[in-house]
Structures are given as structure tokens and as C-alpha cells.
Motif scaffolding. Structure first.
Motif, PDB file in Angstrom:
ATOM      1  N   CYS A  97       0.832  -1.203   0.000  1.00 57.08           N
ATOM      2  CA  CYS A  97       0.000   0.000   0.000  1.00 57.08           C
ATOM      3  C   CYS A  97       0.869   1.255   0.000  1.00 57.08           C
ATOM      4  CB  CYS A  97      -0.910   0.007   1.228  1.00 57.08           C
ATOM      5  SG  CYS A  97      -2.119  -1.334   1.267  1.00 57.08           S
ATOM      6  N   THR A  98       0.304   2.337  -0.482  1.00 56.64           N
ATOM      7  CA  THR A  98       0.997   3.620  -0.453  1.00 56.64           C
ATOM      8  C   THR A  98       1.166   4.110   0.972  1.00 56.64           C
ATOM      9  OG1 THR A  98      -0.100   4.137  -2.560  1.00 56.64           O
ATOM     10  CG2 THR A  98       1.006   5.956  -1.412  1.00 56.64           C
ATOM     11  N   THR A  99       0.164   3.865   1.784  1.00 55.86           N
ATOM     12  CA  THR A  99       0.221   4.164   3.215  1.00 55.86           C
ATOM     13  C   THR A  99      -0.736   3.230   3.932  1.00 55.86           C
ATOM     14  OG1 THR A  99       0.149   5.950   4.865  1.00 55.86           O
ATOM     15  CG2 THR A  99      -1.608   5.922   3.245  1.00 55.86           C
ATOM     16  N   ILE A 100      -0.524   3.050   5.232  1.00 53.48           N
ATOM     17  CA  ILE A 100      -1.378   2.162   6.028  1.00 53.48           C
ATOM     18  C   ILE A 100      -1.906   2.953   7.226  1.00 53.48           C
ATOM     19  CG2 ILE A 100      -1.488   0.060   7.430  1.00 53.48           C
ATOM     20  CD1 ILE A 100       0.826  -1.023   5.702  1.00 53.48           C
ATOM     21  N   VAL A 101      -3.214   2.909   7.406  1.00 53.51           N
ATOM     22  CA  VAL A 101      -3.872   3.571   8.524  1.00 53.51           C
ATOM     23  C   VAL A 101      -4.237   2.509   9.551  1.00 53.51           C
ATOM     24  CG1 VAL A 101      -5.815   5.020   9.228  1.00 53.51           C
ATOM     25  CG2 VAL A 101      -4.815   5.289   6.938  1.00 53.51           C
ATOM     26  N   ALA A 102      -3.912   2.742  10.815  1.00 54.40           N
ATOM     27  CA  ALA A 102      -4.208   1.786  11.883  1.00 54.40           C
ATOM     28  C   ALA A 102      -4.946   2.489  13.006  1.00 54.40           C
ATOM     29  CB  ALA A 102      -2.927   1.144  12.412  1.00 54.40           C
ATOM     30  N   LEU A 103      -5.812   1.726  13.691  1.00 64.23           N
ATOM     31  CA  LEU A 103      -6.587   2.260  14.812  1.00 64.23           C
ATOM     32  C   LEU A 103      -6.043   1.800  16.148  1.00 64.23           C
ATOM     33  CD1 LEU A 103     -10.199   1.674  13.415  1.00 64.23           C
ATOM     34  CD2 LEU A 103      -8.586   3.509  12.902  1.00 64.23           C
ATOM     35  N   GLU A 104      -4.996   0.967  16.119  1.00 64.60           N
ATOM     36  CA  GLU A 104      -4.348   0.488  17.346  1.00 64.60           C
ATOM     37  C   GLU A 104      -2.836   0.552  17.114  1.00 64.60           C
ATOM     38  OE1 GLU A 104      -2.848  -2.392  16.066  1.00 64.60           O
ATOM     39  OE2 GLU A 104      -4.055  -1.769  14.377  1.00 64.60           O
ATOM     40  N   ARG A 105      -2.063   0.149  18.120  1.00 64.37           N
ATOM     41  CA  ARG A 105      -0.603   0.292  17.997  1.00 64.37           C
ATOM     42  C   ARG A 105       0.113  -1.013  17.673  1.00 64.37           C
ATOM     43  NH1 ARG A 105      -3.970   3.167  20.761  1.00 64.37           N
ATOM     44  NH2 ARG A 105      -3.230   2.556  22.800  1.00 64.37           N
ATOM     45  N   ARG A 380       4.481  14.253   0.643  1.00 63.81           N
ATOM     46  CA  ARG A 380       5.552  13.278   0.464  1.00 63.81           C
ATOM     47  C   ARG A 380       5.695  12.823  -1.001  1.00 63.81           C
ATOM     48  NH1 ARG A 380       7.141   9.371   5.236  1.00 63.81           N
ATOM     49  NH2 ARG A 380       7.071  10.860   6.965  1.00 63.81           N
ATOM     50  N   GLN A 381       4.841  13.398  -1.847  1.00 65.58           N
ATOM     51  CA  GLN A 381       4.850  13.057  -3.270  1.00 65.58           C
ATOM     52  C   GLN A 381       4.685  11.558  -3.485  1.00 65.58           C
ATOM     53  OE1 GLN A 381       8.503  14.924  -4.706  1.00 65.58           O
ATOM     54  NE2 GLN A 381       7.397  16.807  -5.127  1.00 65.58           N
TER      55      GLN A 381
END
Length: 382
Positions: A97-105, A380-381
Motif C-alpha cells: 500500500c501507499t500508506t497504512i492507517v491503523a486504529l491500534e498500535r 511526500r509526493q
């Protein structure tokens, strides 16, 4: 084309803190959204929520392990969904993925594994996301994230002051769960019993030291059952009964009585604010659900069974300043009896702390968070 992955490995009780953002991003041009979950049940729930929020095309991926591993875990009665192992097994796929979003650590593990890791974005599931529950300080894994999107100014300050992230990597977006439910028209108070008695919501935590269920739970049910001055909803944090068998859950919920008592060991109603909206007095030890409760300021009673006033914790003293705090069962019953009358002593502080914690819950936090993610990638382009 950017692919934004959502690591939703913490359970469906966290989904409302992130899926409204996933839905908002899925409607943007040039964006592909992928959602990673740990079970088929979670996948079904995620698709249901995405549909409710009007998402575009979103691929929901179950992080399956080899069958022999899954079978062995079930034989051992593992309640935890083997989150770390699933992340390691699927890391190569997720890190495309281009970026990963998480709701926990726990997802911070992706940055520690060998090989390239895309930027990680943290959206805490609730308020006080940089802290550990029950007096264990702050969570150092927060520092592994490249950007944190927090609910309010209070969390921004605490994250920066704890040295976890610099100011430029912490952004206030609002409380996403509240914003999402408000968008669906679900933040309306409705009575849950067909009588005029005040209703108590008892919301114990699963923390082994701070959680009050073992010491107070059954005694509270027995005492209020005899008195019948109140209705009672027992709706613990969903992890409290995660290890309980189906028969144990059923036996406990069978104690319910539609005239005065609801016991819910972890249904969707424990997560969608049905109970926090429908009750009149909050009773608990600690929980970020308190900040959902206080969108409509109401009486609170807190249980400090350790009796130390929350010493050494980054959030408990603040929480416990919003209502009477007790250390014994007799004091608890007396506090409940006077909670409505004494609420005027706490109302102003509740409103002030709520504004600091979540701002205006009517704002479109999901869209603000989606804008922030896109702007972060633009900078971050990527």
C-alpha cells in the motif's frame, strides 16, 4: 493511483473510528482503499458499515493464517485473534500500500519488520490514544507512526508533551466515530425501558487491576434488583468477556429482565452508542466511552477500587474529576442515589473537558481526516 490500506486488526468495536474515513477516501479520485481484518465476521461487519457510510468500491481482505495454525489456536481457546502473527504473515501484501492507517498500535510491528514499510498513520480508537490503560504510562509504539490524527487538542498536547511525536506529525481532526454516527442520524437519545425510572449504564473495563466487574458487578445487580429504584444496563468493554464461552455469556445475559435489567456481553449495541445514548447515569471505572457519553452532559459515578486516585496514570484523574468517585460498595450505592442532584457540581467541568477532548462532534471529522491523509501523501509526493 494511491492505495490506502486500513489495518483493522483490533476488532469490530474499533471500526467506527476508522471506516467512515475509509468510506470518504473511497469516494476520492485516484484512490484505492483496502481494509484488512482478522475474521470473516469482521469482514461482514466492515462491509455493512462501509455500505452505510456510502463507500465506493473497497476491497475487504481477511488476514487468514494457515489452517493448522487457526485450528491450533481454536483448540487452545485463544481469544486474541493472533494479531502479531497475522501482521507478520501478511506484511509483504499489506506493505504494498501507499500508506497504512491503523486504529491500534500493534500495527506498528509493520515498521519493525525487515524490508520497506510505507508511512504509517495512526487514528486512535477513542480519546487518550497515546496512553496505556490503568496507570501504565504512555504507549511508546505511538512513535512508530508517521502521522497521528487525533480527536481533540487534549490528545494532541499529550502526544507531543510525552515526546512521542513532534507537533508537525500530530493533527486534530475531530472524533470520527461521533461524526460518523451523527452523519447517519443515530445520535438521538431513546429510552430503553418502558418505565420512568432513571437508567444506570454500568460500563466496567477489562483491565485486570482497574476493572471493577469482579469486585462490584454481581453485587450491583443483586442490590439494584432488590431496590428497583433504577433500571440497569450492564454493558462492559467488549473485551471483558472475550475469553468467556458462549454458554457463560448466555447464562449471564439470561439474568436480564425487560422491566429493569439489560446485560450485554458484547453485541453491536455495546459499540454503536445505543446504551450511552439511552441511559441517564454513567457508572464505570474508566473508558474512552465516557467521552461518547458526555456529548449530552449527564451524571457520572466512578469506581476507584485501587483507592489511589489514579496516581501515575495520564488520564484517570481527569476522567474522575467529572463525577463522584468512590472506593467501596456502600459508597457506590449512596453516590448513585444522589448522582442526579449533584450533577450541577460537575456539569461545567464535563463540558469544558469534552470540548478539549473532541471539539464539536457535529463537524465532519471523517472528511477532515481524509483530507489530512491526502495532504500528507501529497507532501511526500506519494
Amino acid at each position: 493511483m494511491r492505495t490506502i490500506g486500513f489495518s483493522l486488526i483490533g476488532g469490530s468495536h474499533q471500526f467506527l473510528h476508522g471506516l467512515p474515513v475509509a468510506a470518504a477516501l473511497s469516494r476520492r479520485s485516484g484512490v484505492v482503499v483496502e481494509v484488512f481484518v482478522v475474521s470473516d465476521a469482521d469482514a461482514d461487519r466492515a462491509r455493512e458499515m462501509l455500505n452505510a457510510f456510502g463507500a465506493g468500491a473497497v476491497e475487504v481482505i481477511v488476514l487468514r493464517l494457515p489452517r493448522f495454525v487457526e485450528r491450533a489456536a481454536r483448540r487452545e481457546g485463544a481469544a486474541a485473534p493472533l494479531k502479531t502473527l497475522r501482521l507478520a504473515w501478511w506484511s509483504m501484501r499489506m506493505r504494498r500500500c501507499t500508506t497504512i492507517v491503523a486504529l491500534e498500535r500493534t500495527s506498528a510491528l509493520l515498521a519493525r519488520l525487515p524490508g520497506h514499510c510505507p508511512p504509517l498513520i495512526q487514528i486512535p480508537h477513542g480519546v487518550g490514544g497515546a496512553r496505556r490503560a490503568g496507570g501504565n504510562g504512555v504507549d511508546g509504539r505511538f512513535s512508530a507512526f508517521d502521522l497521528a490524527l487525533v480527536a481533540g487538542e487534549a490528545d494532541r498536547r499529550s502526544t507531543i508533551d510525552a515526546g512521542l511525536l513532534p507537533a508537525e506529525r500530530v493533527q486534530v481532526v475531530g472524533q470520527i466515530k461521533l461524526s460518523g454516527l451523527n452523519r447517519l442520524g443515530l445520535l438521538q437519545r431513546k429510552r430503553l425501558f418502558a418505565n420512568a425510572r432513571p437508567t444506570i449504564l454500568y460500563n466496567p473495563h477489562f483491565h485486570p487491576r482497574r476493572g471493577s466487574w469482579e469486585q462490584f458487578g454481581r453485587a450491583l445487580i443483586d442490590a439494584l434488583g432488590q431496590d428497583r429504584a433504577f433500571n440497569l444496563i450492564v454493558a462492559p468493554h467488549v473485551r471483558l468477556f472475550a475469553d468467556a464461552s458462549a454458554s457463560e455469556r448466555e447464562a449471564l445475559e439470561a439474568l436480564g429482565d425487560p422491566d429493569w435489567l439489560i446485560i450485554d456481553t458484547g453485541s453491536s449495541r455495546s459499540m454503536d452508542m445505543t446504551y450511552t445514548l439511552g441511559a441517564d447515569i454513567y457508572l464505570g471505572d474508566f473508558s474512552s466511552q465516557l467521552y461518547e457519553w458526555l456529548i449530552f452532559p449527564r451524571p457520572c459515578v466512578f469506581i476507584d477500587q485501587v483507592g489511589d486516585g489514579g496516581a501515575g496514570d495520564t488520564k484517570l484523574p481527569e476522567m474522575w474529576s467529572m463525577g463522584e468517585t468512590v472506593t467501596s460498595f456502600p459508597d457506590l450505592l449512596r453516590a448513585l442515589s444522589r448522582a442526579s442532584v449533584s450533577h450541577s457540581d460537575y456539569r461545567h467541568r464535563q463540558s469544558a473537558l469534552m470540548h478539549d477532548a473532541v471539539g464539536d462532534f457535529r463537524e465532519l471529522a471523517d472528511e477532515v481526516a481524509a483530507d489530512a491523509i491526502v495532504a500528507f501523501l501529497d507532501a511526500r509526493q506519494l
